[in-house]
Design a protein around this motif. Sequence first.
Motif, mmCIF file in Angstrom:
data_model
loop_
_atom_site.group_PDB
_atom_site.id
_atom_site.type_symbol
_atom_site.label_atom_id
_atom_site.label_comp_id
_atom_site.label_asym_id
_atom_site.label_seq_id
_atom_site.Cartn_x
_atom_site.Cartn_y
_atom_site.Cartn_z
ATOM 1 N N LEU A 86 -71.103 -51.758 9.229
ATOM 2 C CA LEU A 86 -69.770 -51.922 8.678
ATOM 3 C C LEU A 86 -68.744 -51.321 9.628
ATOM 4 C CD1 LEU A 86 -70.312 -50.822 4.964
ATOM 5 C CD2 LEU A 86 -70.841 -53.022 6.039
ATOM 6 N N VAL A 87 -67.504 -51.690 9.446
ATOM 7 C CA VAL A 87 -66.392 -50.969 10.069
ATOM 8 C C VAL A 87 -66.401 -49.545 9.517
ATOM 9 C CG1 VAL A 87 -63.879 -50.794 10.104
ATOM 10 C CG2 VAL A 87 -64.983 -53.016 10.475
ATOM 11 N N ALA A 88 -66.242 -48.550 10.391
ATOM 12 C CA ALA A 88 -66.367 -47.170 9.924
ATOM 13 C C ALA A 88 -65.561 -46.230 10.807
ATOM 14 C CB ALA A 88 -67.834 -46.736 9.913
ATOM 15 N N GLY A 89 -65.206 -45.078 10.234
ATOM 16 C CA GLY A 89 -64.512 -44.049 10.990
ATOM 17 C C GLY A 89 -64.479 -42.747 10.230
ATOM 18 N N LEU A 90 -64.168 -41.674 10.947
ATOM 19 C CA LEU A 90 -64.082 -40.348 10.349
ATOM 20 C C LEU A 90 -62.683 -40.100 9.810
ATOM 21 C CD1 LEU A 90 -66.033 -38.268 13.036
ATOM 22 C CD2 LEU A 90 -66.909 -39.307 10.935
ATOM 23 N N ILE A 91 -62.609 -39.277 8.768
ATOM 24 C CA ILE A 91 -61.336 -38.958 8.136
ATOM 25 C C ILE A 91 -60.697 -37.779 8.861
ATOM 26 C CG2 ILE A 91 -60.188 -38.249 6.007
ATOM 27 C CD1 ILE A 91 -62.456 -39.516 4.444
ATOM 28 N N ASP A 92 -59.502 -37.997 9.395
ATOM 29 C CA ASP A 92 -58.725 -36.887 9.924
ATOM 30 C C ASP A 92 -58.104 -36.119 8.772
ATOM 31 O OD1 ASP A 92 -59.314 -37.572 12.539
ATOM 32 O OD2 ASP A 92 -57.571 -38.894 12.725
ATOM 33 N N LYS A 93 -57.686 -34.878 9.032
ATOM 34 C CA LYS A 93 -57.274 -33.985 7.949
ATOM 35 C C LYS A 93 -56.060 -34.493 7.181
ATOM 36 C CE LYS A 93 -54.592 -31.020 11.080
ATOM 37 N NZ LYS A 93 -54.407 -29.633 11.563
ATOM 38 N N ASN A 178 -80.308 -52.365 8.999
ATOM 39 C CA ASN A 178 -81.196 -51.236 8.699
ATOM 40 C C ASN A 178 -80.475 -49.895 8.609
ATOM 41 O OD1 ASN A 178 -80.534 -50.975 11.371
ATOM 42 N ND2 ASN A 178 -82.636 -51.007 12.149
ATOM 43 N N ASN A 179 -79.202 -49.922 8.229
ATOM 44 C CA ASN A 179 -78.472 -48.665 8.038
ATOM 45 C C ASN A 179 -77.910 -48.607 6.625
ATOM 46 O OD1 ASN A 179 -75.392 -49.612 8.365
ATOM 47 N ND2 ASN A 179 -76.679 -50.711 9.829
ATOM 48 N N ALA A 180 -77.801 -47.400 6.106
ATOM 49 C CA ALA A 180 -77.562 -47.204 4.675
ATOM 50 C C ALA A 180 -76.256 -47.816 4.190
ATOM 51 C CB ALA A 180 -77.598 -45.711 4.347
#
Length: 204
Positions: A86-93, A178-180
């Motif tokens: 999927l499209v994904a990214g980390l949350i900045d503060k 094969n990823n959650a």
Amino acid sequence: MSRDTLNFQHTIDQVEHLYEGFYRMDRYTLTHQTFAGQTLTIQRELMDRHDAVCVLPLDLAESYVVLVEQFRVGALRLANPWLLELVAGLIDKDEVPEQVARREAVEEAGVELGRLHPITQYLPSPGGTNERVFLYVGEVDSRGVGGIHGLDEEGEDIRVHRVPLEQAFAWCRDGTINNAASLIALQWVQLNLEWLTDHWSATP
């Protein structure tokens, strides 16, 4: 018995800082109550990670989804460490999850998301990391989607795929996907496709 009646206690006795790079690693010494009512002291290493957002861009009108393909170091033990995801990214503060979903859809796949529906929040590997994933399905017009995307400064090399929905379901069954996050989102859509179609049709 309802889990609400359980009242298990824990205390953090010590936190030892081990490493800090892109992620942080700490060793926790903690004591918790056991199911038998005793106390148990254990040591565990914990990877401290930012929360993440994953979104499945879904084109209901055309019955397509948008998936991204990229190299993953955690998949090196596999024959093919380039994963369909999927499209994904980390949350900045200073961001909320929906902002991350929309930003990453543009950066990683070159698409603008319409309506977003939250699927769930989950812990991908709570035995060793505190990361939490916010999972969404997002409305998209997939016509013309494709190409290579990603940010050079983040070392991203991302190939975008426009995939028929039934093909994506088949890839979940045969292990190609094969990823959650991808499995959870696609199986949720498969189970709730009729409801989601009615919901988005009724939502202005």
